[in-house]
Design a protein around this motif. Structure first.
Motif, PDB file in Angstrom:
ATOM      1  N   THR A  13       0.830  -1.199   0.000  1.00  0.00           N
ATOM      2  CA  THR A  13       0.000   0.000   0.000  1.00  0.00           C
ATOM      3  C   THR A  13       0.864   1.249   0.000  1.00  0.00           C
ATOM      4  OG1 THR A  13      -0.070  -0.041   2.421  1.00  0.00           O
ATOM      5  CG2 THR A  13      -1.846  -1.157   1.244  1.00  0.00           C
ATOM      6  N   THR A  14       0.323   2.339  -0.534  1.00  0.00           N
ATOM      7  CA  THR A  14       1.026   3.610  -0.590  1.00  0.00           C
ATOM      8  C   THR A  14       0.328   4.605   0.324  1.00  0.00           C
ATOM      9  OG1 THR A  14       1.691   3.209  -2.872  1.00  0.00           O
ATOM     10  CG2 THR A  14       1.778   5.499  -2.092  1.00  0.00           C
ATOM     11  N   ALA A  15       1.114   5.287   1.187  1.00  0.00           N
ATOM     12  CA  ALA A  15       0.537   6.253   2.106  1.00  0.00           C
ATOM     13  C   ALA A  15      -0.030   7.441   1.341  1.00  0.00           C
ATOM     14  CB  ALA A  15       1.607   6.733   3.097  1.00  0.00           C
ATOM     15  N   LEU A  16      -1.091   8.042   1.897  1.00  0.00           N
ATOM     16  CA  LEU A  16      -1.680   9.214   1.279  1.00  0.00           C
ATOM     17  C   LEU A  16      -0.684  10.363   1.296  1.00  0.00           C
ATOM     18  CD1 LEU A  16      -5.260   9.112   2.823  1.00  0.00           C
ATOM     19  CD2 LEU A  16      -4.590   8.462   0.493  1.00  0.00           C
ATOM     20  N   ASP A  17      -0.707  11.168   0.231  1.00  0.00           N
ATOM     21  CA  ASP A  17       0.221  12.273   0.099  1.00  0.00           C
ATOM     22  C   ASP A  17      -0.052  13.334   1.167  1.00  0.00           C
ATOM     23  OD1 ASP A  17       2.184  13.868  -0.838  1.00  0.00           O
ATOM     24  OD2 ASP A  17       1.125  14.526  -2.635  1.00  0.00           O
ATOM     25  N   GLU A  18       1.000  13.723   1.882  1.00  0.00           N
ATOM     26  CA  GLU A  18       0.897  14.764   2.882  1.00  0.00           C
ATOM     27  C   GLU A  18       0.961  16.124   2.205  1.00  0.00           C
ATOM     28  OE1 GLU A  18       2.540  14.972   7.389  1.00  0.00           O
ATOM     29  OE2 GLU A  18       3.987  14.536   5.815  1.00  0.00           O
ATOM     30  N   ILE A  19       0.361  17.137   2.847  1.00  0.00           N
ATOM     31  CA  ILE A  19       0.326  18.479   2.287  1.00  0.00           C
ATOM     32  C   ILE A  19       1.365  19.353   2.986  1.00  0.00           C
ATOM     33  CG2 ILE A  19      -1.064  20.554   1.978  1.00  0.00           C
ATOM     34  CD1 ILE A  19      -1.902  18.295   0.183  1.00  0.00           C
ATOM     35  N   THR A  20       2.091  20.153   2.201  1.00  0.00           N
ATOM     36  CA  THR A  20       2.992  21.142   2.756  1.00  0.00           C
ATOM     37  C   THR A  20       2.528  22.535   2.339  1.00  0.00           C
ATOM     38  OG1 THR A  20       5.235  22.069   2.667  1.00  0.00           O
ATOM     39  CG2 THR A  20       4.554  20.733   0.801  1.00  0.00           C
ATOM     40  N   VAL A  21       2.583  23.490   3.276  1.00  0.00           N
ATOM     41  CA  VAL A  21       2.201  24.869   2.966  1.00  0.00           C
ATOM     42  C   VAL A  21       3.428  25.761   2.821  1.00  0.00           C
ATOM     43  CG1 VAL A  21      -0.009  24.663   4.149  1.00  0.00           C
ATOM     44  CG2 VAL A  21       1.980  25.485   5.413  1.00  0.00           C
ATOM     45  N   SER A  22       4.615  25.205   3.025  1.00  0.00           N
ATOM     46  CA  SER A  22       5.840  26.002   3.015  1.00  0.00           C
ATOM     47  C   SER A  22       6.653  25.871   1.746  1.00  0.00           C
ATOM     48  CB  SER A  22       6.736  25.609   4.207  1.00  0.00           C
ATOM     49  OG  SER A  22       6.067  25.767   5.425  1.00  0.00           O
ATOM     50  N   ALA A  23       6.595  24.716   1.099  1.00  0.00           N
ATOM     51  CA  ALA A  23       7.535  24.433   0.016  1.00  0.00           C
ATOM     52  C   ALA A  23       7.299  25.270  -1.217  1.00  0.00           C
ATOM     53  CB  ALA A  23       7.483  22.946  -0.342  1.00  0.00           C
ATOM     54  N   ASN A  24       6.060  25.732  -1.440  1.00  0.00           N
ATOM     55  CA  ASN A  24       5.715  26.552  -2.589  1.00  0.00           C
ATOM     56  C   ASN A  24       4.770  27.666  -2.146  1.00  0.00           C
ATOM     57  OD1 ASN A  24       7.150  24.922  -4.571  1.00  0.00           O
ATOM     58  ND2 ASN A  24       5.534  23.406  -4.259  1.00  0.00           N
ATOM     59  N   LEU A  25       4.377  28.515  -3.080  1.00  0.00           N
ATOM     60  CA  LEU A  25       3.502  29.634  -2.734  1.00  0.00           C
ATOM     61  C   LEU A  25       2.079  29.196  -2.401  1.00  0.00           C
ATOM     62  CD1 LEU A  25       4.643  32.314  -5.345  1.00  0.00           C
ATOM     63  CD2 LEU A  25       5.115  32.293  -2.903  1.00  0.00           C
TER      64      LEU A  25
END
Length: 641
Positions: free
Chosen positions: A63-75
């Motif tokens: 199984t593949t983990a759900l993609d985490e969200i980042t608010v810092s890496a891009n605008l």
């Protein structure tokens, strides 16, 4: 965010690394060094790829983990699998499990980060990211930049920030001035305070007592509906502390600390889609420290610092046609007094910022973000203003490839203009095997203190930098993960203290430009392995090469943290971490310190815990001449309802 599943970037497309570096103001950057770095890191990545692919743990899930969200890496907020930037996300559960009182103590467990503390909580704690000092790392709390405008180099002091009000931390590594402007030379730390995690109303309370008469208390309430969200947190800490200067050098006076902090967040979305919101905080603290002479008989408690800091942010999100828009205004004020031997020096500073950002889809595979902002800093009767325009292009160039191009142009009221850029790419060899790379440049404007204090020089120029990294990440479902990143950071025109400088008119020296370059390069490793359903192991290792260190203090070559987390019974769980630091600068001794905790879950959101710092009572220093805690026991209760 509409349509395209891309991130937030700037609108300039460039090719060839050395050509790009010149086009986005890398100037005469060391392209041969970058070429050598790329060849070395490519070899490392190829070797790691082979090892990772063949090292699949027995019995690992597909199984593949759900993609985490980042608010810092891009605008704009982006899935971590869709960005080439190196970012580490710390959750509220991870902070609670570790139990650290200071945010800095937890961050020191992460790859790429080291912390030098000048004693107990309340005294100065300087954070280094990839070997670069704190003045090159902007810190944002709920979107408010909290670096001290009145401090000598504008750095944020992590010595007073506790984990009581924190729900999430993101650490973005690599030059990021293209996104965040001045200071973002080594990276950015983005902190989010407590929020509601689901619809309804949540309350939580925590209390702790332990060594050095330490008392901690916090209370949070948060609510969330379909259209509205609100949160409020109060926290208190007081402690008698221990001597800031090392007791083994004859110091004996405990240096105490106390602080109260209140933070809030709220937003409301109207029927037409308009969202209005506000957040902020206020904190007052008092803490003792030791000057360079250490403890002197007959002078108890005469070295102390008082702080009164507060910040606020208001924002509006709305849509016009195909453009998503955000308007925001932030304000930060720091009123600090440092008192020693009966004399107090005031350090007062404010920062105000206005900004606009828009974003729109460019077809099905690209998204453009753009905007402008203006920032004013004031301290001791002097001020500077920086105006910036920026853009970012996120492009899903292929099914497995995402590219980000970021560009920013800043105009500073004192030193003129600077253009910074960043290119980041991620290639998904498989859903669970990713290659990342980024290349960027950055700058740091001289602080108000460096320019206009009695030790300053108004003719100081900006500091310039460039960085590159390349990495690989492999995941085996929820069973295991491994990330390796090689990095390179070069800076010039650094500003430092020069005893021979005379521009400020002081007989003992001034702030001045440092000749030559300072460089850092190295390797970061971060991994996790679920040994069994009841036992997890995690490790983080950083190797840092300090061989070219003009103007920058050196950090340890080797920094390793290993953490074991396990369930002893259905209700009883434990956590143990070992932090090992070796090959340190200035002849300082290597050390290994062990922290441990036990937690008992009573059910219905109630937990009791025992935490032990420095389990084996190790004598060590993180900052030369300054003390660290002896073995210390703490007991606490947490409840949510």
């Amino acid at each position: 965010m509409r349509g395209a599943s891309v991130q937030r970037p700037s609108a300039v497309v460039i090719v060839a690394v050395c050509g790009i570096s010149r086009q986005i103001s890398f100037h005469e950057g060391p392209c041969p060094a970058l070429r050598e770095f790329r060849m070395q890191t490519l070899r490392i990545s190829l070797l790691l790829t082979t090892a990772l692919v063949t090292a699949l743990p027995a019995g690992a899930e597909d199984t593949t983990a759900l993609d985490e969200i980042t608010v810092s890496a891009n605008l704009e907020a982006t899935g971590t699998d869709r960005t080439g930037a190196t970012v580490t996300v710390v959750t509220a559960d991870a902070l609670a499990q570790a139990g650290d009182t200071r945010v800095a103590d937890y961050l020191s467990r992460l790859p790429g980060i080291s912390v030098n503390s000048s004693g107990p909580i309340g005294t100065t704690a300087s954070l280094y990211l990839r070997g670069a000092p704190a003045q090159y790392i902007p810190v944002l709390v709920d979107g408010i930049e909290v670096g001290d405008p009145a401090s000598p180099q504008g750095a944020y002091d992590f010595g007073t920030l506790s984990t009581s009000d924190v729900s999430r931390i993101e650490v973005l590594e690599g030059s990021s001035s293209a996104l965040y402007g001045s200071q973002a030379v080594a990276g950015v730390i983005n902190i989010t305070t407590k929020r509601a995690t689901k619809p309804g109303t949540e309350q939580s309370v925590a209390a702790e007592y332990g060594q050095y008469a330490t008392r901690k208390f916090s209370y949070s309430v948060a609510t969330k509906t379909e259209n509205a969200e609100a949160a409020l947190t109060y926290s208190h800490i007081s402690t008698h502390g221990f001597s800031a200067r090392d007791e083994n050098d004859g110091n004996y006076e405990a240096d105490g600390y106390r602080a109260n902090r209140l933070s809030f967040f709220g937003q409301y979305t109207f029927a037409n889609g308009l969202t209005l919101g506000a957040n902020g905080f206020a904190e007052k603290s008092w803490g003792e420290f030791d000057d360079y002479e250490g403890d002197v008989a007959g002078t108890p408690g005469n070295d102390f610092t008082t702080r009164d800091s507060k910040g606020a942010r208001v924002f509006a999100d709305f849509v016009t046609g195909t453009v998503d828009n955000t308007l925001e205004a932030t304000w930060f004020d720091s009123d600090r007094q440092s008192c020693s031997n009966g004399w107090c020096d005031p350090f007062d500073g404010t920062r105000t910022k206005l900004g606009y950002q828009g974003a729109t889809d460019l077809g099905a595979t690209a998204r453009l973000a753009f905007g402008a902002d203006t920032t004013k800093e004031k301290s001791a009767g002097a001020s500077t203003r920086t105006n910036g325009v920026f853009g970012e292009l996120n492009w899903a160039a292929a099914e497995k490839l995402d590219l980000t191009f970021s560009l920013r142009h800043d105009t500073h009221s004192d030193f003129g203009s600077f253009t910074s850029g960043r290119i980041a790419a991620v290639y998904r060899l498989q859903d669970d095997l990713l290659l990342r790379a980024s290349l960027g440049n950055g700058f740091r404007a001289p602080s108000l203190y460096e320019l206009y204090s009695v030790y300053g020089d108004p003719d100081l120029k900006r500091e310039d930098s460039q960085s590159a990294d390349i990495g690989i990440e492999k995941r085996w479902g929820e069973t295991a993960s491994l990330r390796a990143t090689a990095f390179y950071l070069d800076a010039k025109n650094l500003i430092g203290w020069d005893y021979a400088a005379t521009a400020c008119g002081q007989a003992w020296g001034c702030y001045a430009q440092v000749d030559g370059h300072s460089r850092r390069s190295g390797l970061e490793l971060a991994g996790h392995y679920r040994v069994s359903p009841r036992l997890d192991l995690a490790a983080a290792y950083t190797y840092t090469d300090n061989s070219v260190s003009t103007g920058w203090a050196a950090v340890a070559h080797h920094d390793l943290t290993v953490t074991a987390t396990g369930e002893i019974t259905e209700a009883l769980s434990g956590d143990m971490s070992v932090h090992y630091v070796a090959d340190r600068p200035d002849g300082m001794e290597d050390y290994a310190v062990v922290n441990a905790s036990l937690s008992y879950d009573f059910g219905e959101g109630r937990t009791a815990y025992l935490r032990v710092e420095n389990l084996f009572d190790k004598e060590y220093q993180t900052n030369k001449g300054y003390g660290t805690s002896d073995r210390a026991f703490y007991v606490g209760l947490r409840a949510s309802f």
